[in-house]
Design an enzyme around this catalytic site. Structure first.
Site, short mmCIF file in Angstrom:
data_model
loop_
_atom_site.label_atom_id
_atom_site.label_comp_id
_atom_site.label_asym_id
_atom_site.label_seq_id
_atom_site.Cartn_x
_atom_site.Cartn_y
_atom_site.Cartn_z
N GLY A 1 32.39 -0.96 15.89
CA GLY A 1 32.77 0.32 15.96
C GLY A 1 32.24 1.26 16.97
O GLY A 1 31.82 2.37 16.80
N ASP B 1 29.64 12.06 9.38
CA ASP B 1 30.76 11.47 10.33
C ASP B 1 31.80 11.07 9.26
O ASP B 1 31.47 10.63 8.07
CB ASP B 1 30.04 10.28 10.87
CG ASP B 1 31.00 9.82 12.14
OD1 ASP B 1 32.03 9.23 11.81
OD2 ASP B 1 30.68 9.86 13.28
N ASP C 1 37.49 -2.67 20.04
CA ASP C 1 36.75 -1.68 19.86
C ASP C 1 35.54 -1.64 20.71
O ASP C 1 35.11 -0.34 21.19
CB ASP C 1 36.36 -1.83 18.14
CG ASP C 1 37.24 -1.03 17.46
OD1 ASP C 1 38.22 -0.67 17.69
OD2 ASP C 1 37.09 -1.31 15.94
N HIS D 1 27.19 2.46 13.45
CA HIS D 1 27.75 1.26 13.28
C HIS D 1 26.91 -0.07 13.63
O HIS D 1 27.43 -0.93 13.42
CB HIS D 1 29.38 1.19 13.47
CG HIS D 1 30.00 2.15 13.08
ND1 HIS D 1 30.11 2.37 11.50
CD2 HIS D 1 30.82 3.15 13.54
CE1 HIS D 1 30.98 3.50 11.52
NE2 HIS D 1 31.37 3.86 12.43
#
Length: 385
Positions: A141, A169, A91, A133
């Site tokens: 993230g 979001d 990620d 995040h």
């Protein structure tokens, strides 16, 4: 005083994990180009981004973690050595000069804060921010540093502000929530797809805050395949009630554009209608409760061609009291970017109709969301008594 400033520097595009990574800040350029092509944005509106200092970043992050990010971005640490810090993962992979690129995004949001809090502008937009995040000592993230967490602490320390953070979001705004979970002077509100199917898996209605901060954390997890009507019912009621309940000095909104049907990473069925309404209500209530003090940042949004530029343009036009763009997108913009886009661009501000086949579980989804909303609103109202 200006209505709004647009924080942007080309160097913001340097926050780039790889050519194939879904987080792609070319969307900043696409949005800015679109706004210029409809004569909504001029060079006089643009304020250059600045780089946050290490001391400013440390308002939201461990100093040891900052040093790890610096070393990783200069090739001094392996991915294995960084795993405990959330970088070097699939990620959030390591990329060259990652500290410098991340510090610029944090500084961009701080630039927006100073313009609003010092009365230079009523509103400020930093689409390069919204990395919600990031944690105190760990990336997560796609987010290395959490610019909203740093900005809120900065507003508390420099301006003694009581801050409302609103996150629309599709992914739960976990990093910001946990940073202020026990702080009674910061209220976090997140409307997101339920964590049952989607990263990060948090954001339940029962996450209310802790200690003195109990009753200042609010979550509205909506079901997969939620459509416009249900999303907007929750947004309208939740945001109005929480503004009135918390009575902030300033509002910061995180405007991820990944609740749209086209987004490849989520399971919601939103259209451009929600991105017209989200900034409209935030703007109205900012003037009612905060003397207009409104800072907006970007966030998620992984269909950078068909969704993000249109969705984010609505924030800027709303901030400047411009008429809602309708009809066709500028021919110049379409001709410039279509050769590069891997998908046919949407040629109009509105989405084509029908955008998708009818959802068989529509009524069931709406009922589940309505029950969740009532449970969450009951908690807000109970907190007032």
């Amino acid at each position: 005083m200006k209505d709004a400033v647009f924080i942007y520097s080309p160097e913001q595009l340097g926050y780039k994990f790889s050519d194939s990574h879904p987080f792609n800040h070319k969307r900043l350029l696409l949005t800015m180009d679109l706004l210029k092509d409809i004569n909504a944005l001029s060079d006089a509106d643009i304020v250059p981004a600045r780089v946050a200092t290490d001391e400013e970043i440390a308002l939201g992050h461990d100093k040891k973690y900052i040093e790890i990010v610096k070393k990783a971005g200069h090739g001094l640490l392996t991915s294995e050595a960084c795993e405990n810090y959330g970088i070097g993962t699939e990620d959030t992979p390591i990329f060259s000069n990652m500290h410098e690129a991340s510090a610029l995004l944090v500084g961009s949001t701080l630039q927006a804060v100073d313009y609003v809090m010092q009365g230079k502008s009523r509103h400020a937009l930093n689409l390069g921010g919204g990395l919600h995040h990031g944690f105190f000592g760990r990336a997560s993230g796609f987010c290395i540093y959490n610019d909203s967490t740093v900005a809120i602490r900065y507003m508390q320390e420099k301006y003694n502000a009581r801050v409302l953070y609103i996150d629309t979001d599709a992914h739960h705004g976990d990093g910001v929530q946990w940073a202020f979970y026990d702080d009674p002077n910061v209220c976090t509100l997140s409307i997101h797809e339920t964590g049952r199917y989607l990263f990060p898996g948090t954001g339940n209605v029962t996450e209310r805050g802790n200690g003195q901060g109990y009753g200042t954390s609010f979550n509205f997890p909506i079901d997969a395949f939620t459509e416009d009507e249900s999303f907007l019912e929750i947004y309208e009621q939740a945001v109005r009630e929480i503004f009135d309940y918390f009575k902030p000095d300033v509002v910061i909104t995180q405007n991820g554009a990944d609740a749209h049907y086209f987004d490849p990473l989520t399971h919601l069925y939103g259209t451009m209608k929600i991105y017209q309404e989200i900034p409209r209500l935030a703007h109205k209530l900012a003037h009612e409760y905060c003397d207009g003090k409104w800072i907006a940042v970007g966030g998620g949004g992984y269909d950078i061609w068909r969704v993000v530029p249109r969705a984010w343009s609505y924030i800027w036009t709303e901030m400047n009291n411009l008429a809602l763009p309708t009809g066709g997108l500028p021919k110049t913009w379409l001709e410039k970017w279509q050769p590069e886009s891997p998908v046919p661009l949407i040629p109009t501000w509105e989405d084509p109709t029908p955008l998708y086949e009818p959802i068989p579980r529509k009524l069931e989804i709406e009922e589940k969301n309505a029950q969740m909303l009532m449970k969450a609103l009951h908690m807000i109202r109970a907190g007032r008594r």
